[in-house]
Design a protein around this motif. Sequence first.
Motif, PDB file in Angstrom:
ATOM      1  N   CYS A  59      30.002  40.610  29.541  1.00  0.00           N
ATOM      2  CA  CYS A  59      29.710  39.368  28.801  1.00  0.00           C
ATOM      3  C   CYS A  59      29.319  38.246  29.756  1.00  0.00           C
ATOM      4  O   CYS A  59      28.380  37.485  29.489  1.00  0.00           O
ATOM      5  CB  CYS A  59      30.921  38.955  27.962  1.00  0.00           C
ATOM      6  N   HIS A  60      30.037  38.136  30.881  1.00  0.00           N
ATOM      7  CA  HIS A  60      29.690  37.121  31.885  1.00  0.00           C
ATOM      8  C   HIS A  60      28.271  37.360  32.408  1.00  0.00           C
ATOM      9  O   HIS A  60      27.486  36.408  32.566  1.00  0.00           O
ATOM     10  CB  HIS A  60      30.691  37.155  33.046  1.00  0.00           C
ATOM     11  N   GLU A  61      27.937  38.618  32.668  1.00  0.00           N
ATOM     12  CA  GLU A  61      26.611  38.941  33.194  1.00  0.00           C
ATOM     13  C   GLU A  61      25.517  38.629  32.180  1.00  0.00           C
ATOM     14  O   GLU A  61      24.479  38.059  32.529  1.00  0.00           O
ATOM     15  CB  GLU A  61      26.562  40.426  33.578  1.00  0.00           C
ATOM     16  N   VAL A  62      25.744  38.996  30.916  1.00  0.00           N
ATOM     17  CA  VAL A  62      24.754  38.746  29.868  1.00  0.00           C
ATOM     18  C   VAL A  62      24.552  37.257  29.674  1.00  0.00           C
ATOM     19  O   VAL A  62      23.429  36.769  29.497  1.00  0.00           O
ATOM     20  CB  VAL A  62      25.194  39.430  28.547  1.00  0.00           C
ATOM     21  N   ARG A  63      25.659  36.487  29.726  1.00  0.00           N
ATOM     22  CA  ARG A  63      25.567  35.043  29.584  1.00  0.00           C
ATOM     23  C   ARG A  63      24.739  34.444  30.718  1.00  0.00           C
ATOM     24  O   ARG A  63      23.900  33.568  30.509  1.00  0.00           O
ATOM     25  CB  ARG A  63      26.982  34.458  29.557  1.00  0.00           C
ATOM     26  N   LYS A  64      24.957  34.953  31.928  1.00  0.00           N
ATOM     27  CA  LYS A  64      24.221  34.458  33.103  1.00  0.00           C
ATOM     28  C   LYS A  64      22.739  34.825  32.975  1.00  0.00           C
ATOM     29  O   LYS A  64      21.859  34.015  33.282  1.00  0.00           O
ATOM     30  CB  LYS A  64      24.805  35.070  34.369  1.00  0.00           C
ATOM     31  N   GLU A  65      22.444  36.039  32.502  1.00  0.00           N
ATOM     32  CA  GLU A  65      21.056  36.466  32.331  1.00  0.00           C
ATOM     33  C   GLU A  65      20.355  35.614  31.285  1.00  0.00           C
ATOM     34  O   GLU A  65      19.164  35.308  31.403  1.00  0.00           O
ATOM     35  CB  GLU A  65      21.029  37.941  31.918  1.00  0.00           C
ATOM     36  N   ALA A  66      21.083  35.244  30.237  1.00  0.00           N
ATOM     37  CA  ALA A  66      20.487  34.432  29.175  1.00  0.00           C
ATOM     38  C   ALA A  66      20.091  33.048  29.677  1.00  0.00           C
ATOM     39  O   ALA A  66      19.116  32.454  29.197  1.00  0.00           O
ATOM     40  CB  ALA A  66      21.469  34.301  28.006  1.00  0.00           C
ATOM     41  N   ARG A  67      20.863  32.549  30.675  1.00  0.00           N
ATOM     42  CA  ARG A  67      20.541  31.229  31.242  1.00  0.00           C
ATOM     43  C   ARG A  67      19.377  31.315  32.220  1.00  0.00           C
ATOM     44  O   ARG A  67      18.843  30.294  32.642  1.00  0.00           O
ATOM     45  CB  ARG A  67      21.768  30.655  31.944  1.00  0.00           C
ATOM     46  N   GLY A  68      19.008  32.554  32.580  1.00  0.00           N
ATOM     47  CA  GLY A  68      17.867  32.738  33.482  1.00  0.00           C
ATOM     48  C   GLY A  68      18.228  32.609  34.916  1.00  0.00           C
ATOM     49  O   GLY A  68      17.394  32.448  35.796  1.00  0.00           O
TER      50      GLY A  68
END
Length: 584
Positions: free
Chosen positions: A575-584
């Motif tokens: 979840c942390h990784e996906v959140r970071k990816e979403a922020r670009g």
Amino acid sequence: MTAPTLLDRFARQVADHPDAVALRHTGTSLTYRELDEWAGRLAARLAAKGTGPGSLVALAADRGPAAVAGVLAVLKTGAAYLGLDPATPVRRQRRMIEEAGPHVVLAEPGLDRFPTLDVPRVRLVPLTEGPLHPGPAREPDEDDLFHIVYTSGTTGNPKGVRISRRSVRNRLEWMWRDHPFTEGAVLAVQKSVALVASPWELLGGLLQGVPSVVLGSDEVLDPALFAAAVAREAITHLYVTPQLLAGLLEESAALAGGHQPVLVTSGADALPVSVVRRFREVWPAATLLNLYGMTETASNVGAYDTAALPDDAERVPVGRAVAGAVLSVRDRLGRRLPAGAPGEVWVSGPPLALGYLGGDDGDRFTTDASGTRHYRTGDRGRLLPDGALEITGRTDNQVKVRGYRVELEEVESTLRKAPGVTDAGAYADREEGETRIVACVTAGEELDVPALRAHLRDRLPDYMLPARVEQVPRLPLGTNGKLDRAALRDVVASTRARRGSDFAPADATEAAVAALWRELLGAPPATADENFFDAGGHSLLAVRLAGRLEATAGRRVPLRRILGAPTVRGIAAVCHEVRKEARG
């Protein structure tokens, strides 16, 4: 005039529309000519190994065009097949193989898991060269075997059901006659070749000139991907379980474009009234049939058009007999009961299977004084005033889990064979509209539950695995000395009440994951590193978890990433990784 065989119907489509699309899968397509030549070359290789009428082929194939080509190849030789699903544990597959005794194995690369089986092999791969099989030396009789389908058994082992060509053809012709394909029809193929309902998907559209879209495993598991495929491929005809339909409706409601199927059939489990109402909201122009049947009747013997369901209905009937079947409700002595009287549902007529492999038909298949053969379903039901059949329960310990039949005795028998287990009992709970198996074991010392689950996963298919496994001091017995399943629930409740959880989330993300974990599995995680599947999770619950994590991760979490790290700590990290990816 003799009715055309299934192969005759396929040959006619090949002759009339050789360049028409027969199958679509993952962006590729096969024409009727290409599929016919592929199946013909496979059939020639099977025949070279001695395969012909009276032979049995072990067909190991995943969802895809190869499974369709494999079935056609077997038909071209005049043989029958035993479908093997790659998702079935290897031990279970080997037991089926040993009992059924196939003459040859036709398997996709990597799916021949029977190194000690001394029979010829044919690789199920695309073929563009080689001779074509001219067809069987003799046309098999209608009562010859079409395929063997395994289902859960009360003796502690799966049992094979022998299904005739007559029964399969009868099922196909009923649908073609009563629900003919409309212009522009497209059929979805998503069932395993090992299931009794698979011939409809594999052949139902193909033999009528209707293109079939073969869905991948990810699309079948994930309702969002399934809904996207239905819209993208403009699929008009679907055969799904109630559980899959419920998820598909919710995802389809969120999609723009408004594509609606023409005909959706639901079977293999009870269809909730709430799903029928949601269907009317999401796909108001489509028809939803509630189908009734079982492996021993070659799939469906009853159908109910849910458009007729009253607004105040509490159950969805399974309707009137179809495909030449005769449905009756009988008392324990086998006497017919009048409308409204509850009893056991019996089935007779052309759909009936030939019987169980090995001839152990027990008291399920029976012949009455008039010489009529019946199958006693074990379902409790009653005939409504309008003649429709309503199912109200079971006369035994059989349950349905995600559309699959499970005999609790088989789960218990497998548990008793596990190291350290002295006895076992199981019952089924209904939570969030889903049936879940709870297993209880007794042992001389504290059991390693993850090791016990590994033992089960090695022997039982995913849908038969208990959602919970509890070690209890003793199993409650009734006055007859048999397991008291109702009292077993109370024992589990008291055992769980005494046990706490030592889990403490490291941050808000782990806390959110743990909350979803408890919601889906009915108990909090024991530790941050407990495996989701060791705690009772399964593939569909993992899909549900992935969907509900969107609020925590900021966008949808890919299922494959959860499967790669199925612990609270691992999922929170994703979840942390996906959140970071979403922020670009």
